[in-house]
Structure formats: C-alpha cells, structure tokens
Design an enzyme around this catalytic site. Structure first.
Site, PDB file in Angstrom:
ATOM      1  N   ASP A  34       0.851  -1.186   0.000  1.00  0.00           N
ATOM      2  CA  ASP A  34       0.000   0.000   0.000  1.00  0.00           C
ATOM      3  C   ASP A  34       0.891   1.242   0.000  1.00  0.00           C
ATOM      4  O   ASP A  34       1.602   1.508   0.963  1.00  0.00           O
ATOM      5  CB  ASP A  34      -0.892  -0.014   1.245  1.00  0.00           C
ATOM      6  CG  ASP A  34      -1.994   1.034   1.180  1.00  0.00           C
ATOM      7  OD1 ASP A  34      -2.051   1.769   0.172  1.00  0.00           O
ATOM      8  OD2 ASP A  34      -2.782   1.118   2.130  1.00  0.00           O
ATOM      9  N   ASP A  39      -2.476   2.492  -6.511  1.00  0.00           N
ATOM     10  CA  ASP A  39      -1.469   2.590  -5.460  1.00  0.00           C
ATOM     11  C   ASP A  39      -1.425   1.404  -4.506  1.00  0.00           C
ATOM     12  O   ASP A  39      -0.847   1.494  -3.424  1.00  0.00           O
ATOM     13  CB  ASP A  39      -1.681   3.881  -4.654  1.00  0.00           C
ATOM     14  CG  ASP A  39      -3.015   3.894  -3.923  1.00  0.00           C
ATOM     15  OD1 ASP A  39      -3.879   3.040  -4.229  1.00  0.00           O
ATOM     16  OD2 ASP A  39      -3.202   4.756  -3.047  1.00  0.00           O
ATOM     17  N   GLU A  40      -1.997   0.279  -4.895  1.00  0.00           N
ATOM     18  CA  GLU A  40      -1.930  -0.894  -4.024  1.00  0.00           C
ATOM     19  C   GLU A  40      -2.063  -2.177  -4.833  1.00  0.00           C
ATOM     20  O   GLU A  40      -2.634  -2.195  -5.926  1.00  0.00           O
ATOM     21  CB  GLU A  40      -3.009  -0.844  -2.939  1.00  0.00           C
ATOM     22  CG  GLU A  40      -4.425  -0.881  -3.479  1.00  0.00           C
ATOM     23  CD  GLU A  40      -5.466  -0.938  -2.375  1.00  0.00           C
ATOM     24  OE1 GLU A  40      -5.294  -1.739  -1.445  1.00  0.00           O
ATOM     25  OE2 GLU A  40      -6.456  -0.180  -2.461  1.00  0.00           O
TER      26      GLU A  40
END
Length: 397
Positions: free
Chosen positions: A14, A110-111
């Site tokens: 993350d 973003d993860e």
C-alpha cells in the site's frame, strides 16, 4: 490445505499518500512539507483529494474543502492532480514488484498483492520484505506500507496497521487477539451502510461477526454476509491473480444485428441496450470509467471502425454512457448499413480511487440524489427485470 502444500505468504503493498508522494519524488523541495493534491486549486470550493502525512498532522484530510484545509494549515502547499504522472509511477512500481515474482495483482493505482510463497529467500521473510520496501523507496522515492499474511484479506488488514513505512505480520492465529476487538466498520470490505445494518442486528465488533448466525447475516446484508463472516475468522482462499487487473481496464458489449440496417430507431435502441449492459457490469464491479468507446461494423464490406472520447470526470450511469456513445455514433457514422455495434468503457478504476470535483454549496445534494435514484432503479431492474422501469416514451417493437 493439503499437507504437502506450502503455507501461503501474501503481501499487500500500500503506497503511502501516493499522489502527494509522487509529487514530492519529482520535486525534492516538497519533501517533508505539508502538501495537498486538490482540484480547483484557485477556488474556495476545491476539495482535497489526498495529502502528505505532514499535512495530516495538522488535521488536513481527504474530501475536506480547500478553504478549511488552509485554515488548519496556512502554509499548506496545494497542487492540482496529474493523473498521467501518477499512472507512470504506478507502472514503474508494479514493474519493480514483478522483478521479484510474476505473481503480482494490482488492485488500484497505489496498491496490490504479491505472492512470494515460492520465492527463494535467503534469511527471514521479514528481512526480504524490508528489502522490497527499501527498493521502492530508493528507486522511486516512494514510501509504502506492507502487510504480510497467509491470505489476501489478512495482508490487507495488516498493511493498514502501521503507516507510513510500516511492515506488519498478521497470522491466522493472531485474528482473535488483533482483529476481533476492532469495530466491525474497521474491517476491510465493510462500508458505512453495511456497518449500520450489522449494528442493527447487534453485531458491533469483528468478533461478533465471526460468531454471527449465518442465516441472520444473509437476511441482513445478503450473500456477502457469509463471505464477510469467513473473513472475520481469517479465512480467504482467493489466489493472487496477475490477470485480474486486466478485467478492469475495459468493460464492453457488442451485438450483431439480425440484418444490415440504417434504421435510426433500431440503432438507438441497440446502443441504449448495450449501454445498460455495460453500466450494470460496472455497478457490479463497483468501478467508474473516463473513456467511452463505440465500435461500428458495416455490413457490405465488413469494415470496422472504433472511436472513443475521454471525459474529465469519470462516468458510470447508463444515461451518461448512452449519451456519449450516441454522440460518437452520430459524429462518425458514414450512413452505410450497419451489421454490428459495440459499446465499451476504458480507463476503468475502482470507485474508491476516483475523485469528482463537486460544488459544495450546490452540486453535492444533486449528485447524492442522482446516485440514490440510479441505485434504486438498478435494484428494481435486477429484481423485476429491465423493463419494469423506463423513462420517457418506450419503443414497442
């Protein structure tokens, strides 16, 4: 699990305050300073999309009006979002992860999940994961938090526990001690509305959910309740699937007409049905899209053309798709008989990832009413069929 199988080792990566971190990575002068990404940066009604941890320490947070954020943090540095830049950095980040193993599943910009079960590791897995985290930081100047667990759900929960630059191990045997005391609304996969429904049947903590009666759960929140109960007990058998992300890049439907046609009513009805189908699939996946694409195949020579348009704000509802697909058709149709029509969306992202600028003083309520209307309409159509509700004149064919 078969005794011969190795225990799974799943990571959830993350990225910390991703948009702000990307901007700081490109401009060293911004590092360590309160930074926010917001739309309409010159207007009072601009809204914070995300912000650095230095800004968060001053009380600034996502969805906060820009004027309020500046009141809390007068020296806040504000920048408009640069989605192309963020996507390029995300691609580099995921490529770096794939240098360790091909089992990488992006779930948003973003993860993502990484399965390192079969990766040869010299020393402890914790030390190995620290090298991954440091590699992302040294190569891209981007901080991250990482959860290590035997399945995806626990890895996701673990990555949220230490931010920024945290690494957390969460084993299944840790669930009663670590997860069960938490409020049910803190569990991944449970939103505000679901938490309220669970509270009404006296489920307040993750422990309550883990021990809940399955039939009562299903009545309260549907079949998803059974899956959430499994998660609350630390059970999640989903594999890390590198191909899963491809399903999110494009969603579309096409149809071959019974005969070549230039009949505008037939064409409009076909585009509308395709738009309805795409919108339903988007709703099921809980995604929105910024690019609408129309495909036309002519009957005589089988020539196929594809045209698209990209919107500043993401779309999701049938009316929005239909309006834009029809515009593309009218703009690009040669007038020759048509045999196939297709409607699709691209640049598809999770609803949680998107951000739409709203006028806080007028548009919020309008958008909220619009969303509630579409949710009600969709629920009626799913329960009673697509023809139960229609707007305006219905064509009888």
């Amino acid at each position: 699990m078969n005794k011969s199988e190795k225990p799974k080792i799943i990571l959830h990566i993350d990225m910390n305050s991703f948009y702000a971190s990307v901007e700081a990575a490109h401009n060293p002068d911004l590092r360590g300073k309160p930074l926010a990404i917001a739309g309409n940066v010159e207007e009072r009604r601009g809204i914070i999309v995300t912000c650095s941890y230095e800004a968060r320490a001053k009380g600034v947070k996502a969805t906060m009006p820009l004027w309020q954020a500046k009141k809390l943090c007068p020296n806040l540095f504000v920048m408009p979002p640069n989605h192309a830049k963020y996507r390029r950095m995300a691609d580099r980040m995921f490529e770096l992860l794939r240098s360790y193993t091909p089992l990488v599943e992006p779930v948003s910009i973003d993860e993502g999940y990484v399965d390192i079960t079969d990766v040869e590791v010299n020393g402890s897995y914790l030390a190995f994961v620290k090298t991954i985290q440091q590699n992302i930081l040294s190569t891209l100047n981007l901080p991250s938090s990482i959860g290590i667990a035997p399945n995806k759900f626990l890895a996701k929960m673990a990555s949220d526990m230490k931010k920024p630059m945290g690494i957390t191990i969460l084993r299944k045997r840790d669930v009663p001690k670590v997860l069960w005391p938490l409020q049910v609304g803190e569990m991944h996969g449970i939103g505000k509305k679901s938490a309220e429904k669970l509270n009404k049947i006296k489920i307040y903590t993750i422990k309550d959910l883990a021990h809940a009666d399955s039939i009562t759960l299903e009545k309260a929140i549907g079949i998803n309740g059974i899956r959430l109960k499994e998660r609350a007990n630390g059970i999640d058998n989903r594999p890390v699937d590198p191909e899963a992300a491809n399903e999110w890049k494009s969603i579309g439907n096409s149809t071959t007409l019974r005969a070549d046609t230039v009949n505008m009513t037939t064409i409009q009805n076909t585009i509308k049905r395709l738009s309805e189908s795409v919108a339903r699939r988007m709703q099921r996946k809980k995604v929105v899209a910024s690019t609408i694409q129309l495909t036309i195949r002519y009957g005589k020579n089988r020539k196929t053309i594809t045209r698209s348009m990209t919107e500043e704000n993401a779309v999701e509802h049938m009316e929005e798709l239909y309006e834009r697909a029809l515009f593309l058709f009218e703009k690009n149709w040669s007038g020759d008989p048509i045999r196939l029509i297709g409607v699709a969306v691209q640049n598809v992202i999770d609803k949680k990832e998107t951000f739409k600028q709203l006028d806080l003083f007028s548009s919020n309520k309008k958008d909220e009413k619009k969303t509630k209307f579409h949710e009600t309409l969709s629920n009626l159509q799913q329960k009673f069929g697509q023809d139960i509700v229609f707007k305006g004149k219905k064509d009888l064919e």
